[in-house]
Write an enzyme that holds these catalytic residues in place. Sequence first.
Site, PDB file in Angstrom:
ATOM      1  N   GLU A 376      25.996 -38.196 -34.503  1.00  0.00           N
ATOM      2  CA  GLU A 376      24.782 -37.405 -34.693  1.00  0.00           C
ATOM      3  C   GLU A 376      24.411 -37.242 -36.169  1.00  0.00           C
ATOM      4  OE1 GLU A 376      25.330 -33.744 -32.551  1.00  0.00           O
ATOM      5  OE2 GLU A 376      25.156 -34.726 -30.601  1.00  0.00           O
ATOM      6  N   GLU A 527      29.125 -37.870 -25.021  1.00  0.00           N
ATOM      7  CA  GLU A 527      29.131 -36.405 -25.055  1.00  0.00           C
ATOM      8  C   GLU A 527      28.233 -35.876 -23.949  1.00  0.00           C
ATOM      9  OE1 GLU A 527      28.358 -34.004 -28.462  1.00  0.00           O
ATOM     10  OE2 GLU A 527      29.579 -35.239 -29.813  1.00  0.00           O
TER      11      GLU A 527
END
Length: 584
Positions: A376, A527
Amino acid sequence: MAACQGSATPSSSPSPAAELEASAAEPVLVDDFEDGDGRSPLGGYWYVYDDQGNGGGSVVEVPRVGDAMKMEGEGFESERSLEAGYRLDQGNLSYPPFVGIGNALEGPHRDLRAFAALEYSYRGGAHEVRIETANVTEYDFHAMQVPASSTWRTVTLDFALFRQGGWGPKVPMELEDTQALGWQVRGKTGDEGAFELDDVRLLPAGSRGPRKRTLTLDEPAPPAPAQLASMAIDHPLQATAMRSLDRGYNLTNWLEQGAFTGEWTYGEAFVERLAAAGYRSLRLPIDLDLYVLDQPSRSAGDGLQLDPHLFEVLDAFEAWTRAHGLGLTITYHQYDGSYRVGDAAVEAEMVALWGAVAEHFADNRRPDLFFELLNEPELAAGGSGPSAAQWTELSSAMLAAIREHDRDRPVLFGDVKWYDIDALVEREPFDDPNVLYVFHFYEPFVFTHQGASWAGMGTTGGVPYPYSVERWSEYREDFGFSEFNEPWQLDLLRNYPRTGNREAMRNRLVQVKAWAVKHGVPVICNEFGVYAAASKEEDAVRYYTDLVALFAELEIPWHAWFMLMDAETGAVDPDHARALRLGD
């Protein structure tokens, strides 16, 4: 936590008995700061604190006369306010830096049960308001988050909306023993400004008037199912991903928070328990740049000097996962915001780090060892991430550094906007056959992140899964939402009758699977999960059951984020184990 308190003596104050009697029916002034001193009319004192005692470097400054605070800020429609200047510096903290202001309550004024809300005016940065009751431990006070305002703003915070958003034990908010009222500013290194506070009042029960309807009791409205003509991906890494990146586990809140120094929070026994529980893959988030030793030119690739603890921990997990039959993903994962977008020296160091890791493992030919370029990028950059073009350029450079030493190593790439599906499906794949593509999936967000303070939803809770009109309300406050939530969060809540279901999740996954089929490349979700603090366990189990079934249907390998295994015993809740299909 370093603290300094005011010590001036008030010229007069009401008697405790008279104040308590008044509090039953009328607002009570905590302070309007017009007397200019550091004590409130209720007899308590004002204080400030910073994070330096915890390892941070933040500074908070207030005017003083000797040791006593002096109120010299420009008031809201008045002469004075409490004004504090601050500069945030994370220093050695593994969490965001902070400073705070508090008012210590004394004697009978610690009992706030006669009150229903806190009202105050402020100007300045985003902050968290805390009701600091004596029964709370680990500083996990009941709190509400309030956005920044460049002009004076008056807010009223209902006590019913305050929630614990940290990792401490969850307890009721026992207002009968309230030690302090607090205002805390958090952010990232370099944030600075002033926070001004005025006209702080406690409002009695019944003073807020009737509630406003903000939601509707709609029947569930799932979307029509999206069609997928084919799921065939003729790529050798698809089979590798299904074999070695499915039923995965994220080892969180350890190596991405601080550098390994030789103390093993998790060791081989933990890896063995993972395998025994039915997991088949381990994702190891680690902040690689924490191991770059101080040197004259940290960005010089040839001269990059690394703490040997880096390869001590990586080699150990490589050996342990190999011994117990788990795939291993080494994930460059930052929490400290040290990725400064466009900073040539920082980006050169990130590239050089992957070159060093690739060189170290160049002779290791196990097919289930994966490198993930950077988790991210927005998180790594402290919230404000790169553009798609900037991220492509840096990713290409990191990938090239790996390929200098290892042409065949499977590399995982996730896109901008927090590994967003929409960003990924707008991309053309890299001209590299050994790249797998990653997305994160936390939809519907108002369900998966209820209670999550880091997402600005620390006060929220009780959102059901799936959506049910019988468990819904016409009042957003019943789920802990208020005017202080971001507009996009309130939009998601209003739209939940259409998105809080299996069909909506499937359509999103079909979108990314169709892109993968079109380009003939593997995609994985490494995730997903439900934050457990404010969701009901039975709802979380239903969510995991639906989502894992969709992953299986669409042949998308997965890693769960929240650690659904007891680290000491290896036990997994039976309902969670069935939902994750760990016994299959």
